[in-house]
Write an enzyme that holds these catalytic residues in place. Structure first.
Site, PDB file in Angstrom:
ATOM      1  N   ILE A  53      30.369 -39.791 -37.058  1.00 25.45           N
ATOM      2  CA  ILE A  53      31.438 -39.371 -38.075  1.00 25.45           C
ATOM      3  C   ILE A  53      32.778 -39.941 -37.624  1.00 25.45           C
ATOM      4  CG2 ILE A  53      32.093 -37.284 -36.887  1.00 25.45           C
ATOM      5  CD1 ILE A  53      32.112 -37.662 -40.607  1.00 25.45           C
ATOM      6  N   TYR A  54      33.032 -40.461 -36.448  1.00 29.35           N
ATOM      7  CA  TYR A  54      34.060 -40.956 -35.951  1.00 29.35           C
ATOM      8  C   TYR A  54      34.478 -42.283 -36.878  1.00 29.35           C
ATOM      9  CZ  TYR A  54      33.547 -37.943 -31.860  1.00 29.35           C
ATOM     10  OH  TYR A  54      33.369 -37.072 -31.270  1.00 29.35           O
TER      11      TYR A  54
END
Length: 317
Positions: A53-54
């Site tokens: 998700i980063y």
């Protein structure tokens, strides 16, 4: 650099880990991000933590480039899944674990990660399905071990009591001198069941570095002034008591021969169940400074005095 065993695994990790959450997901230019990774490796940091998700894969992509050509057995690579990558790609179902792990491996340019972590607990997926899928990932060789981040202790207990599934070896909680909640239940349970902590935000998003002064504007170039990295520091003006307590700890850090940041990291590492504290770095020089906490020998009485300064501030916050 000091090294610690990660839970009931055969992994040994540096007690300072390099993270990529707000930095290498877009908060820092790619060349600078890669320079930080290279410097971390040079200084003996072996644990590198990221998540799909980063930056919606951006951090993994940068790390894949930074680690290209580096001997694979010289570092421990950890990533995570749970948060939505698209409207439908989210959670910890069997299908998502298979899909997201393959996508992460492709971005990271490796054939396996050492640690695959559930970024949060998924109440919409039966726990047994999640654990069976993680077990299959281990058996496939795509990850060596599995862990979790910010799970409620009752779900950690339920997972560890399941038979025939891969066992968790790591927990990734927020933990610092200004956030001690894991001490209530998570750390005691994990310590008794072969699960180590890999701590995120050990410097309280930079608050424990002492750079933020009560009543003053955040210094130019600090995380609090960054549009991409400062959203967790919007309430600084409401934390005056905490900022004052941090400044009051300065003489204690000096007595220990450390900066405030090093002192705060050493405080986290005083906990035997902590295998590593994750630092974020936008410049290689920050890594040089922070790793000095790794082998710091601090009189426990100084930590006790620091806690006494901080506790009333936390109660007032």
């Amino acid at each position: 650099m000091q090294y610690r065993k990660l839970g009931d695994s055969d992994l040994t990790v540096s007690d300072i880990a390099l993270g990529s959450w707000l930095t290498y997901s877009g908060g820092v230019e790619k060349d600078q991000s890669i320079a930080c990774v290279k410097r971390a490796l040079e200084l003996g940091i072996t644990l590198i933590d990221t998540a799909n998700i980063y930056g919606k894969g951006a951090a993994e992509t940068v790390l894949g480039e930074a680690l290209a050509g580096v001997r694979r057995d010289s570092y421990v690579l950890a990533t995570k899944l749970f948060f939505p990558m698209t409207e439908t790609d989210k959670g910890l179902s069997r299908a998502q674990i298979e899909k997201q792990l393959d996508a992460s491996l492709k971005r990271l340019r490796v054939d396996h990660v050492d640690l695959y972590q559930c970024h949060r607990y998924d109440p919409e997926t039966p726990l047994h399905e999640t654990m069976e899928a993680l077990t299959a990932a281990v058996k496939s060789g795509k990850t060596r071990y599995v862990g979790f981040s910010e799970w409620p202790v009752e779900k950690i207990r339920e997972a560890t009591e399941m038979m025939g599934v891969a066992k968790f070896v790591s927990s990734q909680p927020q933990y610092s001198m200004i956030w001690r909640k894991p001490e209530d239940a998570v750390i005691p349970y994990c310590a008794a069941h072969g699960i180590s902590q890999i701590v995120w935000s050990p410097l309280g998003q930079g608050i424990l570095t002492g750079k933020y002064h009560p009543g003053a504007k955040p210094p130019a170039g600090s995380r609090a002034t960054s549009a991409s990295m400062g959203h967790f520091l919007q309430d600084l003006t409401e934390r005056r008591a905490v900022l004052e307590a941090v400044q009051a700890m300065q003489p204690l850090a000096q007595q220990a021969g450390l900066t405030l940041a090093q002192f705060a990291l050493a405080w986290v590492l005083r906990e035997p169940n902590v295998a590593a504290a994750i630092i974020g770095a936008s410049r290689p020089a920050q890594i040089d400074e922070n790793i000095k906490a790794s082998d710091a020998k601090v009189d426990p009485a100084l930590f006790t005095r620091a806690e006494a300064l901080m506790m009333p501030a936390l109660q007032a916050a």
